[in-house]
Design a protein around this motif. Structure first.
Motif, PDB file in Angstrom:
ATOM      1  N   SER A 140      36.045  30.096  46.958  1.00 17.41           N
ATOM      2  CA  SER A 140      37.116  29.124  47.164  1.00 17.41           C
ATOM      3  C   SER A 140      38.239  29.290  46.153  1.00 17.41           C
ATOM      4  CB  SER A 140      36.551  27.703  47.065  1.00 17.41           C
ATOM      5  OG  SER A 140      37.592  26.755  47.149  1.00 17.41           O
ATOM      6  N   ALA A 141      39.483  29.212  46.646  1.00 18.75           N
ATOM      7  CA  ALA A 141      40.664  29.260  45.776  1.00 18.75           C
ATOM      8  C   ALA A 141      41.272  27.869  45.627  1.00 18.75           C
ATOM      9  CB  ALA A 141      41.691  30.231  46.329  1.00 18.75           C
ATOM     10  N   SER A 339      53.154  23.377  47.507  1.00 15.92           N
ATOM     11  CA  SER A 339      52.371  22.177  47.789  1.00 15.92           C
ATOM     12  C   SER A 339      51.640  21.717  46.533  1.00 15.92           C
ATOM     13  CB  SER A 339      51.358  22.438  48.908  1.00 15.92           C
ATOM     14  OG  SER A 339      50.237  23.143  48.413  1.00 15.92           O
ATOM     15  N   LEU A 340      50.991  20.558  46.651  1.00 13.31           N
ATOM     16  CA  LEU A 340      50.108  20.029  45.613  1.00 13.31           C
ATOM     17  C   LEU A 340      48.652  20.078  46.067  1.00 13.31           C
ATOM     18  CD1 LEU A 340      52.208  16.919  44.465  1.00 13.31           C
ATOM     19  CD2 LEU A 340      51.989  19.127  43.312  1.00 13.31           C
ATOM     20  N   THR A 341      48.352  20.894  47.069  1.00 13.46           N
ATOM     21  CA  THR A 341      46.990  20.939  47.595  1.00 13.46           C
ATOM     22  C   THR A 341      46.033  21.726  46.715  1.00 13.46           C
ATOM     23  OG1 THR A 341      47.530  22.873  48.942  1.00 13.46           O
ATOM     24  CG2 THR A 341      47.794  20.709  49.971  1.00 13.46           C
ATOM     25  N   LYS A 342      46.534  22.689  45.956  1.00  7.50           N
ATOM     26  CA  LYS A 342      45.664  23.495  45.109  1.00  7.50           C
ATOM     27  C   LYS A 342      45.427  22.870  43.743  1.00  7.50           C
ATOM     28  CE  LYS A 342      45.419  27.005  48.019  1.00  7.50           C
ATOM     29  NZ  LYS A 342      44.157  27.403  48.689  1.00  7.50           N
ATOM     30  N   ASP A 343      46.386  22.069  43.267  1.00  8.89           N
ATOM     31  CA  ASP A 343      46.316  21.643  41.875  1.00  8.89           C
ATOM     32  C   ASP A 343      46.109  20.148  41.663  1.00  8.89           C
ATOM     33  OD1 ASP A 343      48.795  20.993  42.846  1.00  8.89           O
ATOM     34  OD2 ASP A 343      49.943  22.130  41.372  1.00  8.89           O
ATOM     35  N   VAL A 430      42.220  33.967  41.734  1.00  8.99           N
ATOM     36  CA  VAL A 430      41.498  35.048  42.393  1.00  8.99           C
ATOM     37  C   VAL A 430      41.756  36.401  41.744  1.00  8.99           C
ATOM     38  CG1 VAL A 430      41.509  33.834  44.592  1.00  8.99           C
ATOM     39  CG2 VAL A 430      43.359  35.440  44.078  1.00  8.99           C
ATOM     40  N   LEU A 431      40.775  37.287  41.936  1.00  7.85           N
ATOM     41  CA  LEU A 431      40.952  38.688  41.569  1.00  7.85           C
ATOM     42  C   LEU A 431      40.367  39.552  42.676  1.00  7.85           C
ATOM     43  CD1 LEU A 431      37.940  39.698  40.585  1.00  7.85           C
ATOM     44  CD2 LEU A 431      38.632  38.696  38.418  1.00  7.85           C
ATOM     45  N   TRP A 432      40.727  40.822  42.666  1.00  5.24           N
ATOM     46  CA  TRP A 432      40.436  41.761  43.751  1.00  5.24           C
ATOM     47  C   TRP A 432      39.595  42.904  43.217  1.00  5.24           C
ATOM     48  CZ3 TRP A 432      40.891  41.549  48.853  1.00  5.24           C
ATOM     49  CH2 TRP A 432      41.048  42.696  49.624  1.00  5.24           C
ATOM     50  N   LEU A 433      38.473  43.161  43.863  1.00  9.28           N
ATOM     51  CA  LEU A 433      37.591  44.250  43.473  1.00  9.28           C
ATOM     52  C   LEU A 433      37.694  45.387  44.478  1.00  9.28           C
ATOM     53  CD1 LEU A 433      36.276  41.623  42.161  1.00  9.28           C
ATOM     54  CD2 LEU A 433      34.148  42.917  42.161  1.00  9.28           C
ATOM     55  N   GLU A 434      37.736  46.615  43.957  1.00  6.35           N
ATOM     56  CA  GLU A 434      37.774  47.796  44.805  1.00  6.35           C
ATOM     57  C   GLU A 434      36.600  48.691  44.450  1.00  6.35           C
ATOM     58  OE1 GLU A 434      40.626  51.665  45.641  1.00  6.35           O
ATOM     59  OE2 GLU A 434      41.551  49.758  45.072  1.00  6.35           O
ATOM     60  N   PHE A 435      35.713  48.908  45.431  1.00  8.88           N
ATOM     61  CA  PHE A 435      34.545  49.748  45.271  1.00  8.88           C
ATOM     62  C   PHE A 435      34.845  51.140  45.836  1.00  8.88           C
ATOM     63  CE2 PHE A 435      33.129  45.371  45.511  1.00  8.88           C
ATOM     64  CZ  PHE A 435      32.160  45.286  44.526  1.00  8.88           C
ATOM     65  N   PRO A 436      33.951  52.107  45.670  1.00  7.29           N
ATOM     66  CA  PRO A 436      34.143  53.403  46.337  1.00  7.29           C
ATOM     67  C   PRO A 436      34.285  53.222  47.843  1.00  7.29           C
ATOM     68  CG  PRO A 436      32.420  53.559  44.671  1.00  7.29           C
ATOM     69  CD  PRO A 436      32.793  52.107  44.761  1.00  7.29           C
ATOM     70  N   GLN A 437      34.961  54.168  48.488  1.00  9.46           N
ATOM     71  CA  GLN A 437      35.325  54.034  49.904  1.00  9.46           C
ATOM     72  C   GLN A 437      34.127  53.803  50.818  1.00  9.46           C
ATOM     73  OE1 GLN A 437      38.108  53.930  51.740  1.00  9.46           O
ATOM     74  NE2 GLN A 437      39.515  53.984  50.004  1.00  9.46           N
ATOM     75  N   GLU A 438      32.964  54.334  50.467  1.00 10.57           N
ATOM     76  CA  GLU A 438      31.810  54.198  51.345  1.00 10.57           C
ATOM     77  C   GLU A 438      31.122  52.837  51.213  1.00 10.57           C
ATOM     78  OE1 GLU A 438      30.539  56.361  47.550  1.00 10.57           O
ATOM     79  OE2 GLU A 438      32.220  56.396  48.968  1.00 10.57           O
ATOM     80  N   CYS A 470      36.513  46.500  49.745  1.00 12.52           N
ATOM     81  CA  CYS A 470      37.083  45.588  48.745  1.00 12.52           C
ATOM     82  C   CYS A 470      36.517  44.173  48.909  1.00 12.52           C
ATOM     83  CB  CYS A 470      38.606  45.548  48.864  1.00 12.52           C
ATOM     84  SG  CYS A 470      39.418  47.132  48.540  1.00 12.52           S
ATOM     85  N   VAL A 471      36.625  43.384  47.849  1.00 14.88           N
ATOM     86  CA  VAL A 471      36.125  42.011  47.828  1.00 14.88           C
ATOM     87  C   VAL A 471      37.080  41.162  47.002  1.00 14.88           C
ATOM     88  CG1 VAL A 471      34.305  40.510  46.886  1.00 14.88           C
ATOM     89  CG2 VAL A 471      33.685  42.567  48.147  1.00 14.88           C
ATOM     90  N   ARG A 472      37.307  39.920  47.459  1.00 14.08           N
ATOM     91  CA  ARG A 472      38.024  38.943  46.632  1.00 14.08           C
ATOM     92  C   ARG A 472      37.026  37.975  46.025  1.00 14.08           C
ATOM     93  NH1 ARG A 472      41.096  33.752  48.850  1.00 14.08           N
ATOM     94  NH2 ARG A 472      38.942  33.034  48.626  1.00 14.08           N
ATOM     95  N   LEU A 473      37.138  37.772  44.714  1.00 14.42           N
ATOM     96  CA  LEU A 473      36.338  36.771  44.024  1.00 14.42           C
ATOM     97  C   LEU A 473      37.256  35.694  43.454  1.00 14.42           C
ATOM     98  CD1 LEU A 473      33.694  38.873  42.028  1.00 14.42           C
ATOM     99  CD2 LEU A 473      33.496  37.887  44.326  1.00 14.42           C
ATOM    100  N   SER A 474      36.773  34.461  43.441  1.00  9.15           N
ATOM    101  CA  SER A 474      37.529  33.334  42.896  1.00  9.15           C
ATOM    102  C   SER A 474      36.849  32.812  41.638  1.00  9.15           C
ATOM    103  CB  SER A 474      37.634  32.212  43.934  1.00  9.15           C
ATOM    104  OG  SER A 474      38.074  31.012  43.330  1.00  9.15           O
ATOM    105  N   CYS A 475      37.655  32.318  40.723  1.00  7.93           N
ATOM    106  CA  CYS A 475      37.123  31.735  39.486  1.00  7.93           C
ATOM    107  C   CYS A 475      37.217  30.217  39.494  1.00  7.93           C
ATOM    108  CB  CYS A 475      37.864  32.291  38.275  1.00  7.93           C
ATOM    109  SG  CYS A 475      39.585  31.728  38.149  1.00  7.93           S
ATOM    110  N   ALA A 476      37.326  29.601  40.680  1.00  7.84           N
ATOM    111  CA  ALA A 476      37.529  28.153  40.748  1.00  7.84           C
ATOM    112  C   ALA A 476      36.338  27.372  40.215  1.00  7.84           C
ATOM    113  CB  ALA A 476      37.824  27.736  42.187  1.00  7.84           C
ATOM    114  N   GLU A 477      35.122  27.865  40.428  1.00  4.21           N
ATOM    115  CA  GLU A 477      33.939  27.150  39.953  1.00  4.21           C
ATOM    116  C   GLU A 477      33.839  27.249  38.427  1.00  4.21           C
ATOM    117  OE1 GLU A 477      31.726  25.285  41.514  1.00  4.21           O
ATOM    118  OE2 GLU A 477      32.718  25.540  43.456  1.00  4.21           O
ATOM    119  N   PRO A 478      33.463  26.160  37.753  1.00  6.26           N
ATOM    120  CA  PRO A 478      33.302  26.208  36.291  1.00  6.26           C
ATOM    121  C   PRO A 478      32.310  27.292  35.872  1.00  6.26           C
ATOM    122  CG  PRO A 478      33.254  23.940  37.077  1.00  6.26           C
ATOM    123  CD  PRO A 478      33.238  24.808  38.296  1.00  6.26           C
ATOM    124  N   TRP A 479      32.644  28.006  34.804  1.00  2.00           N
ATOM    125  CA  TRP A 479      31.756  29.063  34.313  1.00  2.00           C
ATOM    126  C   TRP A 479      30.581  28.419  33.585  1.00  2.00           C
ATOM    127  CZ3 TRP A 479      31.155  33.724  35.850  1.00  2.00           C
ATOM    128  CH2 TRP A 479      30.391  34.627  35.113  1.00  2.00           C
TER     129      TRP A 479
END
Length: 500
Positions: A140-141, A339-343, A430-438, A470-479
């Motif tokens: 979630s973002a 908007s104010l929907t994210k914050d 959010v951040l974006w991960l790139e793995f090998p093509q396979e 590729c994968v998108r990960l979100s940091c919205a959840e508390p660490w």
């Protein structure tokens, strides 16, 4: 454009007894004919007589004009492909390859319709469980409940209802509640914005703002340009409106390629451009001010409207809020959405658009679609902004999100294979991960989902279903230790697939 096309045809035509601009090898030249033709065209490309992105005459046209066999022309074009000077596009012909100022080849795909993968529906179904024990992690973002000013908004809602009971029985103006719009105009002063309250139209979140802008500017079948990868909710909106998409290459750090955008918008085929210049979703990229200004001026000069989504602009980790492209808009060509929907309050669904010179068209679309936005929700947020609570809340929220992003980055370095590449955003969720093509992000998504760990696989962010590795990960959840354990498990699933 017509003159240039005629000129290009002239360059590729042999005229007996006349002076030729293209160096032409006569009968005494011992060089093979296909190399002569390839050299002629290559010389004009290098001299920029034939410009990047331009279509070359067809093989049959070239055969007739140069008096050569079809196989000779085919050999010449294959030679130009090998040299990296031209590229073949399915059912379109050969084009001069696009190159950036640094000399790198830029590839622009032909306009495409947006394909809606069934995967999107499973992802949407998980939305209601994103903050429950059944589905948590990195999907979630949106800021979680604990980081939002919910209690304060509850008190303000009750107070607004006591003071203005008529708000519950009034549709309100299509353009929105004036007190709220005044507060938004004040908020824009932080980035040097000169928004006028009467110019703004209040919407039900940023997605409605984008939807209204697109409805005002386009017709079904039109072509729009978007960043690649692009936010899946935007792609779904484009699909619903029957629009085709040109994907513009986007750098994970500096955002959209201005060179590629310049080439894509040289003619009138593109009806609008949609950009998220500040901490884009899913890359987290931030466009430099110089690039923002160049894009604003270029699109204004070409008469192509720019729809800007600045929903993440307030989530900067540094000292200063980045300016949106709207700050460089001198002609009203930028339709600015936020908007104010994210914050502040995702459930109140309040956003806005400054449509620039397209205001009348956008206001008509607002009336035809939802008529107005609930006035009570606007009044509550107007009170919140007027109270001075917003800056304090955002300082706290930014610190938390930045800390959570750092925890995620540290965990990726520790628990994921060393060949995984990922962005290091200067803001956003959010951040974006790139793995090998396979690598198959859909397999990872299914496995993680079975264990209650959320993530967003790459194909969600492409109209063609690209970015499968590729994968998108979100940091919205508390660490926390629990969140760290989820990341450890994701790393194990990744390594299992590597070993597979």
């Amino acid at each position: 454009m017509v003159l240039r096309q005629l000129y290009c045809l002239f360059l590729c035509t042999t005229v007996r007894g006349a002076a030729r601009t293209i160096p032409y090898h006569g009968g005494m030249d011992t060089q093979p004919l296909y190399l002569q033709l390839a050299d002629d065209i290559a010389a004009q490309i290098r001299a920029r007589v034939l410009r990047a992105g331009e279509r070359l005459p067809s093989l049959r046209e070239m055969k007739l004009r140069r008096g050569l066999s079809l196989s000779t022309v085919q050999q010449a074009f294959r030679r130009l492909e090998d040299l990296g000077l031209v590229e073949a596009r399915p059912q379109s012909g050969y084009f001069v390859r696009l190159r950036s100022e640094s000399g790198h080849v830029l590839r622009l795909a032909a306009p495409t319709e947006v394909a809606v993968d069934p995967l999107l529906w499973s992802y949407v179904e998980d939305q209601s469980e994103q903050h429950t024990e059944r589905m948590q992690g990195f999907r979630s973002a949106v800021a979680p409940h604990a980081l939002l000013p919910t209690a304060q908004l509850q008190r303000m809602t009750l107070d607004c209802m006591r003071r203005h009971p008529d708000l519950l029985s009034d549709y309100g103006r299509p353009s929105g509640y004036l007190d709220f719009k005044r507060q938004i105009a004040r908020l824009a002063m932080e980035w040097g914005g000169q928004l006028h309250p009467e110019q703004l139209i209040v919407t039900q979140g940023t997605i409605e703002a984008l939807n209204l802008a697109l409805r005002a500017l386009t017709q079904p079948g039109d072509v729009v340009a978007v960043e690649s990868p692009a936010y899946f909710s935007l792609l779904f909106t484009l699909k619903a409106l029957g629009l085709r998409v040109v994907e513009i290459p986007t750098d994970p750090v500096s955002g959209i390629s201005v060179d590629a955008l310049e080439l894509a918008t040289r003619d009138a085929a593109i009806k609008a451009v949609i950009l998220v210049p500040n901490f884009s979703n899913p890359l987290g990229a931030l466009m430099p001010d110089a690039a923002k200004e160049k894009v604003a001026d270029m699109l204004a000069a070409r008469g192509i409207p720019l729809i800007e989504d600045d929903v993440y602009g307030e989530f900067y980790y540094g000292r200063q809020r980045p300016r949106p492209i709207k700050a460089f808009d001198r002609s009203g060509n930028v339709l600015y959405c936020a908007s104010l929907t994210k914050d502040v309050a995702p459930g109140l669904r309040i956003g806005w658009i400054d449509p620039g010179r397209y205001r009348s068209q956008v206001e008509v679309q607002k009336y035809l679609s939802t008529h107005s936005t609930p006035t009570l929700n606007q009044a509550v947020l107007a009170r919140f902004l007027e109270s001075g609570a917003y800056p304090r809340h955002m300082r706290r929220l930014r610190r938390a999100i930045a800390s959570q992003m750092q925890g995620l980055l540290d965990g990726l370095a520790r628990y994921f294979p060393a060949d995984v590449r990922y962005t290091r955003p200067q803001g956003g969720f959010v951040l974006w991960l790139e793995f090998p093509q396979e690598f198959d992000s859909l397999t990872l998504h299914r496995q993680a989902r079975q264990e209650g760990i959320g993530l967003a696989p790459g194909p969600l962010f492409s109209p063609r279903g690209d970015y499968r590795h590729c994968v998108r990960l979100s940091c919205a959840e508390p660490w926390s230790a629990v969140q760290q354990a989820r990341l450890v498990r994701l790393g194990q699933l990744v390594r299992q697939q590597y070993a597979g």
